[in-house]
Design an enzyme around this catalytic site. Structure first.
Site, PDB file in Angstrom:
ATOM      1  N   SER A 106       0.812  -1.215   0.000  1.00  0.00           N
ATOM      2  CA  SER A 106       0.000   0.000   0.000  1.00  0.00           C
ATOM      3  C   SER A 106       0.848   1.270   0.000  1.00  0.00           C
ATOM      4  O   SER A 106       1.601   1.519  -0.928  1.00  0.00           O
ATOM      5  CB  SER A 106      -0.959  -0.035   1.197  1.00  0.00           C
ATOM      6  OG  SER A 106      -1.920   0.975   1.124  1.00  0.00           O
ATOM      7  N   ASP A 251      -5.869   2.444  -3.452  1.00  0.00           N
ATOM      8  CA  ASP A 251      -7.115   2.286  -2.700  1.00  0.00           C
ATOM      9  C   ASP A 251      -7.419   3.480  -1.803  1.00  0.00           C
ATOM     10  O   ASP A 251      -8.426   3.486  -1.101  1.00  0.00           O
ATOM     11  CB  ASP A 251      -7.120   0.984  -1.892  1.00  0.00           C
ATOM     12  CG  ASP A 251      -6.143   0.982  -0.717  1.00  0.00           C
ATOM     13  OD1 ASP A 251      -5.294   1.898  -0.644  1.00  0.00           O
ATOM     14  OD2 ASP A 251      -6.230   0.057   0.114  1.00  0.00           O
TER      15      ASP A 251
END
EC number: 5.4.2.10
Length: 458
Positions: A106, A251
């Site tokens: 991430s 995301d």
């Protein structure tokens, strides 16, 4: 003698430095076998698993290791290559696959990597399934290996990016375009580096790209959602209408208005919640936010008639509360936005499209949309720590917390917690005056640093 089961999963999958425990090739093979074992336990037979990744150099070896583990257990793998995490969730559903795996750390630096696992419905797997995977890995009990003729095949999905691009565009109203909008876009040299520019350009926006040239070692490197100063400067320089910053796996999102001011997840959540309420499609007139959500934002939401359910930090917790209370919108200050009408996980591109749609439909600038929201002064300091010793066992830290809470009284609050994905302690102080919260936050951060730290992160 009871064998110890070592925890592998944190708040967002398995994560760590590449080639160090637990993120080793050997562990990835075992995780692949364990995912296969769980699928066989749940439903014996043939299974398919989608595998995607971001742009980290180590993604190649983890991709191959996972595929080896999965196919050795008879699983057919569908390999997507670099694609945002929400793309993996979407394609898992679209292909009716039994699970999806995203190889990404991430927003972490390039030297880290991680493994996120999704169910057939595109949701992150439950704690129960995570514990079962850990048990299988610890005991190396995956079930029977198939015969040589029954091992799995590996297929590459050549149009994975194209499918996700069309999915994202479909969340924007037909008949409308982004024509006339100038967008500064920072993809953090990450998983969205190809798909995000394509989505906005195909909808006819003028796109100025930053962070779209991954090398394998520059993901999140002073760019993307954690470093919005890049697009703040660029929006002013290019006289753009809006700036959009994504993180390494696409995301989460942070935006910048036409004046160069940051619009964080709290603000994005508020804008979208109010819009859905006006349209009569905000389920129960409620949303899910987190303990980090700014008090001023909560007050705004209350004033416009929206109930806010508060969850712990982490998109998994947000999603769990959304499902429990049948909410269709939830999000975090950090930029995870979940629009359950469209996707099952945070999706930076889809979130951006919803804000852009509201701007166009209301003929408003982004600063117009955020002007009714008055945020309370808030300070957030990150302290890198050597290890995560329980904070309630540290007398000096607890004394500092008591002193700060006494200083704030009923007019503010303080939160102290460890990151679920990194060796970081986060200090958040909120109050009435900016100089006060900055000073109090620094007081706590300095004590945490002296007790546990290796430095305050600027």
């Amino acid at each position: 003698m009871t064998r110890e089961i070592k925890p592998l999963f944190g708040t967002d999958g398995v994560r760590g430095r590449a080639n160090h425990e637990p993120m080793t090739v050997e562990m990835s093979v075992l995780l692949g076998k364990a995912v296969a074992g769980v699928l066989q336990e749940c439903k014996p037979g043939r299974h398919r698993v989608v595998v995607g990744k971001d742009t980290r150099l180590s993604g190649y070896m983890f991709e191959n290791a996972l595929i080896a583990g999965l196919t050795s257990m008879g699983i057919e793998t569908l390999v997507l290559g670099p694609i945002p995490t929400p793309g993996v969730a979407f394609i898992t559903r679209a292909y009716r696959a039994d699970a999806g795996i995203m190889i990404s750390a991430s927003h972490n630096p390039y030297w880290d990597n991680g493994i996120k696992i999704f169910s057939s419905e595109g949701f992150k797997i439950s704690d129960v399934i995570e514990r079962r995977i850990e048990q299988m890995v610890a005991f190396k009990e995956f079930g029977n290996l198939p015969e040589d003729y029954a091992v799995g095949k590996n297929k590459r999905v050549v149009d994975a990016m194209g499918r996700y691009i069309e999915f994202a565009k479909a969340t924007f109203p037909r008949g409308r375009t982004l024509n006339g909008l100038k967008i500064v876009l920072d993809c953090a040299h990450g998983a969205a580096y190809k798909v995000a520019p394509s989505v906005f350009e195909e909808l006819d926006a003028e796109v100025i790209c930053y962070g779209c040239e991954p090398t394998g070692s520059n993901i999140n490197d002073n760019c993307g959602a954690l470093f919005p100063s890049v697009i703040q400067k660029a929006v002013i320089e290019h006289k753009a209408d809006v700036g959009i910053a994504l993180d390494g796996d696409g995301d989460r999102i942070i935006m910048v208005n036409e004046k160069g001011h940051i619009v964080d997840g709290d603000m994005i959540l508020s804008i979208c919640a109010n819009d859905l309420k006006k349209k009569g499609i905000l389920h129960g007139n409620r949303i899910v936010a987190t303990v980090m959500t700014n008090f001023g934002v909560l007050k705004y939401l209350e004033n416009v008639g929206i109930d806010t359910l508060i969850s712990p930090v982490g998109d998994r917790h947000v999603l769990q509360n959304m499902l429990e209370y049948e909410a269709n919108l939830g999000g975090e200050q950090s930029g995870h936005m979940i629009f359950l009408d469209y996707n099952t996980t945070g999706d930076g591109i889809v979130s951006a499209l919803q804000v852009l749609r509201i701007m166009i439909e209301s003929e408003s600038t982004l600063s117009d949309l955020t002007s009714p929201i008055v945020k309370s002064p808030q300070a957030l300091i990150n302290v890198a720590v050597k290890e995560k010793i329980p904070l309630d066992t540290l007398p000096l830290v607890q004394e500092a917390l008591r002193d700060v809470r006494s200083s704030l009284g009923d007019s503010g609050r303080v939160l102290l917690r460890y990151s679920g994905t990194e060796n970081i302690c986060r200090v958040m102080v909120e109050g009435l005056k900016k100089h006060q919260v900055d000073s109090l936050a620094k007081t706590i951060a300095d004590i945490v640093d002296s007790e546990l730290g290796v430095g305050i992160i600027e």
